[in-house]
Design an enzyme around this catalytic site. Structure first.
Site, PDB file in Angstrom:
ATOM      1  N   LYS A  58     -42.412  81.140 -65.809  1.00 42.84           N
ATOM      2  CA  LYS A  58     -43.456  80.105 -65.777  1.00 42.84           C
ATOM      3  C   LYS A  58     -43.842  79.680 -67.195  1.00 42.84           C
ATOM      4  CE  LYS A  58     -45.310  82.018 -61.476  1.00 42.84           C
ATOM      5  NZ  LYS A  58     -46.403  82.700 -60.775  1.00 42.84           N
ATOM      6  N   GLN A  96     -51.727  86.248 -60.557  1.00 42.97           N
ATOM      7  CA  GLN A  96     -50.405  86.711 -60.117  1.00 42.97           C
ATOM      8  C   GLN A  96     -50.556  87.835 -59.088  1.00 42.97           C
ATOM      9  OE1 GLN A  96     -47.574  85.237 -61.156  1.00 42.97           O
ATOM     10  NE2 GLN A  96     -46.266  86.578 -59.945  1.00 42.97           N
ATOM     11  N   ASP A 139     -51.444  77.347 -57.224  1.00 41.63           N
ATOM     12  CA  ASP A 139     -50.619  78.112 -56.278  1.00 41.63           C
ATOM     13  C   ASP A 139     -50.754  77.552 -54.860  1.00 41.63           C
ATOM     14  OD1 ASP A 139     -49.111  80.229 -57.374  1.00 41.63           O
ATOM     15  OD2 ASP A 139     -50.919  81.433 -57.678  1.00 41.63           O
TER      16      ASP A 139
HETATM   17  N1  GUN Z   1     -46.304  86.639 -56.693  1.00 43.18           N
HETATM   18  C1  GUN Z   1     -45.102  86.290 -56.196  1.00 43.18           C
HETATM   19  N2  GUN Z   1     -45.025  84.947 -56.066  1.00 43.18           N
HETATM   20  C2  GUN Z   1     -46.204  84.447 -56.499  1.00 43.18           C
HETATM   21  C3  GUN Z   1     -46.728  83.130 -56.616  1.00 43.18           C
HETATM   22  O1  GUN Z   1     -46.097  82.130 -56.275  1.00 43.18           O
HETATM   23  N3  GUN Z   1     -47.985  83.040 -57.121  1.00 43.18           N
HETATM   24  C4  GUN Z   1     -48.718  84.119 -57.471  1.00 43.18           C
HETATM   25  N4  GUN Z   1     -49.947  83.924 -57.932  1.00 43.18           N
HETATM   26  N5  GUN Z   1     -48.264  85.357 -57.383  1.00 43.18           N
HETATM   27  C5  GUN Z   1     -47.005  85.510 -56.895  1.00 43.18           C
END
Ligand code: GUN
Length: 265
Positions: free
Chosen positions: A45, A89, A112
């Site tokens: 990211k 996350q 998200d």
């Molecule tokens: N953990 C695994 N995939 C994701 C996601 O798309 N967003 C977040 N915040 N945590 C994750």
């Protein structure tokens, strides 16, 4: 276009778009775990954001932080006008309620798409729809099969396909094997998100089928999808270099949507 080509082109366009903005879009990632998979997603990211000129800050907190402590940090960014997007996350430590945290994020900054009041959809299912549309793959009236019913992928994927007028079936770990085989043999669009290496392997499929493989299964250091590679179908997304890239691209697009919403209001 392959997913790699599509994502590269879209990122070029995002780069040009961001260059023209007076205020730099920015988001924050809060990490409360020591999970190597999360580290790897977060690195991705941060790299993507940097490539298109988006500012990103990682706020890594101790996994021993209390729920109240985490909520305070979330609130700080909720109220910071320089922050346009906020990600907490997952997974979270066991003593912290995932639901409470998801509901604590300002829905306007929830890139998200996890908050029920968020205007945005979760990145993986929306990224998949974006790609299908870019490839001119018809969804309306098609038989879509979603394998897996997670809150992040399976359920929102089924909803988005339904909104595009597909006829949607969801199967899961308790589905009878016979039902699964029958549905696989008839499906036009198959989204597999179960997290099991080659969960779909040699089952009969339509040659015209489109398979979207959401799996990321690491076995002895090698990545495998949920579907055996090179099935004889019209389109099958690769792993790696497939859906993961679409998810990451959609996150940047969600951030820009949040940015416009915040900066124009
Ligand atoms: N953990 C695994 N995939 C994701 C996601 O798309 N967003 C977040 N915040 N945590 C994750």
């Amino acid at each position: 276009m392959t997913i790699k080509e599509y994502v590269a082109k879209q990122k070029q366009l995002l780069c040009i778009e961001v260059e023209g903005l007076q205020v730099k879009p920015s988001f924050v990632i809060i990490q409360v775990n020591d999970d190597p998979a999360s580290d790897s997603y977060i690195r991705g990211k941060i790299k993507d954001a940097g490539e298109v000129g988006i500012e990103v800050k990682l706020d890594k907190l101790s996994p021993t932080i209390s729920e109240e402590g985490l909520l305070k940090v979330v609130n700080k960014y909720n109220n910071d006008p320089k922050v346009h997007g906020l990600i907490v996350q997952m997974p979270l430590p066991k003593h912290i309620s995932e639901d409470r945290v998801k509901l604590s994020v300002n829905p306007k900054k929830d890139i998200d798409g996890f908050h029920p009041l968020s205007h945005l959809n979760p990145c993986t299912p929306q990224g998949i729809i974006d790609y299908l549309e870019s490839e001119n793959i018809a969804i309306e009236g098609k038989s879509a099969l979603v394998i897996g019913r997670s809150n992040i992928v399976g359920k929102p994927m089924a909803k988005l396909l339904l909104n595009k007028n597909a006829t949607v079936t969801i199967v899961h770990s308790r589905t009878k094997k016979d039902d699964l085989l029958n549905l696989l043999a008839r499906a036009d669009i198959i989204v597999v998100a179960v997290g099991k290496k080659w969960f779909v392997s040699e089952e009969p499929l339509k040659e015209s089928a489109v398979i979207i493989d959401v799996g990321i299964n690491r076995v002895d250091g090698v990545l495998y999808g949920d579907v055996k590679p090179e099935r004889n179908v019209a389109l099958q997304t690769p792993v790696p270099g497939g859906v993961g890239l679409l998810t990451r691209l959609r996150l940047l697009k969600n951030l820009l949507e949040a940015y416009y919403e915040i900066c124009n209001n």
